[in-house]
Each structure stands twice: as C-alpha cells, then as structure tokens.
Design an enzyme around this catalytic site. Structure first.
Site, PDB file in Angstrom:
ATOM      1  N   LYS A  79       0.830  -1.208   0.000  1.00 15.44           N
ATOM      2  CA  LYS A  79       0.000   0.000   0.000  1.00 15.44           C
ATOM      3  C   LYS A  79       0.866   1.260   0.000  1.00 15.44           C
ATOM      4  CE  LYS A  79      -1.997   1.610   3.678  1.00 15.44           C
ATOM      5  NZ  LYS A  79      -2.846   1.785   4.882  1.00 15.44           N
ATOM      6  N   ASP A 115      -6.526   1.259   0.712  1.00 16.37           N
ATOM      7  CA  ASP A 115      -6.627   1.384   2.167  1.00 16.37           C
ATOM      8  C   ASP A 115      -8.037   1.011   2.597  1.00 16.37           C
ATOM      9  OD1 ASP A 115      -8.159   3.509   1.333  1.00 16.37           O
ATOM     10  OD2 ASP A 115      -7.156   5.003   2.570  1.00 16.37           O
TER      11      ASP A 115
END
Length: 211
Positions: A120, A138
C-alpha cells in the site's frame, strides 16, 4: 458494474476535482515517504500535525538519522504505534543512505524492501511521487470499491487488481485519490451520505437499500 457506469463515475469525480492529490503535507519525496509510513492506522490530520515540526528539524534521511530514534519519538508520540514506526523510519533512513544514495527509489521491489513499507505504501509513493497509475487500497478504498460496485474482493490485493482492470486508463492515475476522498467525506463507513453523493444514481449500494 458495466464499463459505461464506471466511466461515468470517474467523469463526475473529474469534473468536481480534476487534480486530486494526497491530503498529507510534504515538500519532497522523502517527506512523503515518512508521512505515509506514519499514516498507517492514523489520520492524515494527525500525521500533518506531527510532521510540521518534524520535517522542519529533519527533512532528509541524513538529518533524520542525526535526530535519532528517541527524539523522533518525541515528535510523533501523538500518532498510534509511534514507537514501532520510529524504529522502522530510522531503519528505512539507513537503507536509503546506504543502498539508494539518499533518494526514494522508483521501483516497487526496492520500496517494499524498506522497513515499514508494504504494498500500500509503495503504491502511494509510485503514484504520488512518480506518476504511476497505481491504486493503494486502504480501508476507504476497500469499502468504497466493494460498496458501490467498482470492484468486489475479500482482500485489498484482490480489490486493487479488479480496480486496475475495470477503471479506464485515462482515470487510473487519479483514481486512488478520488476514491480515498470519496470514502473519507461522503461514502463513510457508518451512515454514508448518499443524499450528498454525486454518483448516487450509479451506485449499487443505493439501489440495494431501496429493495
């Protein structure tokens, strides 16, 4: 969701906000990397509040190493998991100096080799620093994508792959920020603000609630 609906969704996002970007405050690639590491399980607002003073004191890997882990903790102690994040940041700075000539690498594998940097975080850096059409999934993007029907998946990676497949190329670079902002301010976890939503007529969640 069909391709026309998906395209219409991103056209609307574009018309309202043609140049979306992160809400993290930074002035160079290194600062963004540190801010993103700090943002794990923390709000951008909380990170920005802490990094104003931190980046004034240390805005390069060398300066951060000179600052030291204990002083770094003092700057970021209002952020969740600050002790572990401080440890990772110091190790990351050491890696940057020794392996990458004090620069943030433009390569996924190199980024993910840094302590505290996962897929991420690497996606955020590749997208925001280097203009890559990546999507960092997310909690906001995971929720929004599944809820409105853009991508269905049980893991962030599954959702990421579907989003990259489904979103038209022209919108891929900015999709990450549009979806985060939409999830943060409109398509919130509890009681999504559907009456305020600019894509409510295209959203699968809205239609489900009517049944």
């Amino acid at each position: 969701m069909n391709n026309k609906k998906i395209r219409d969704i991103f056209l609307r996002f574009y018309k309202v906000n043609p140049h979306p970007t992160t809400e993290l405050v930074y002035h160079n690639q290194f600062e963004l990397l540190i801010a993103v590491i700090l943002s794990a399980r923390a709000t951008d607002k909380a990170v920005n509040k802490a990094t104003v003073a931190l980046f004034h004191a240390a805005n390069t890997p060398e300066k951060m190493l000179q600052l030291g882990e204990n002083k770094l903790k003092d700057y970021i102690k209002t952020i969740g998991l600050y002790a572990n994040k401080a440890k990772n940041i110091m190790a990351t700075c050491q890696f940057l100096v020794e392996k990458f000539k004090s620069t943030v690498p433009h390569d996924r594998e190199d980024l993910e080799s840094l302590p505290g940097v996962g897929r991420k975080t690497a996606n955020v850096i590749l997208n925001t620093c280097f203009g890559e059409p990546t999507i960092a999934v997310d909690t906001h993007i995971f929720r929004v994508a599944n809820r409105i029907g853009l991508a269905k998946g049980k893991t962030p990676l599954a959702v990421e792959k579907q989003l990259l497949k489904n979103i038209p190329d022209e919108f891929k670079h900015d999709a990450h920020h549009w979806l985060i902002l939409h999830g943060r301010y409109v398509c919130i976890a509890r009681k999504p603000r559907c009456p305020e939503c600019i894509i409510q007529d295209l959203c699968e969640y809205k239609h489900k609630t009517k049944e």
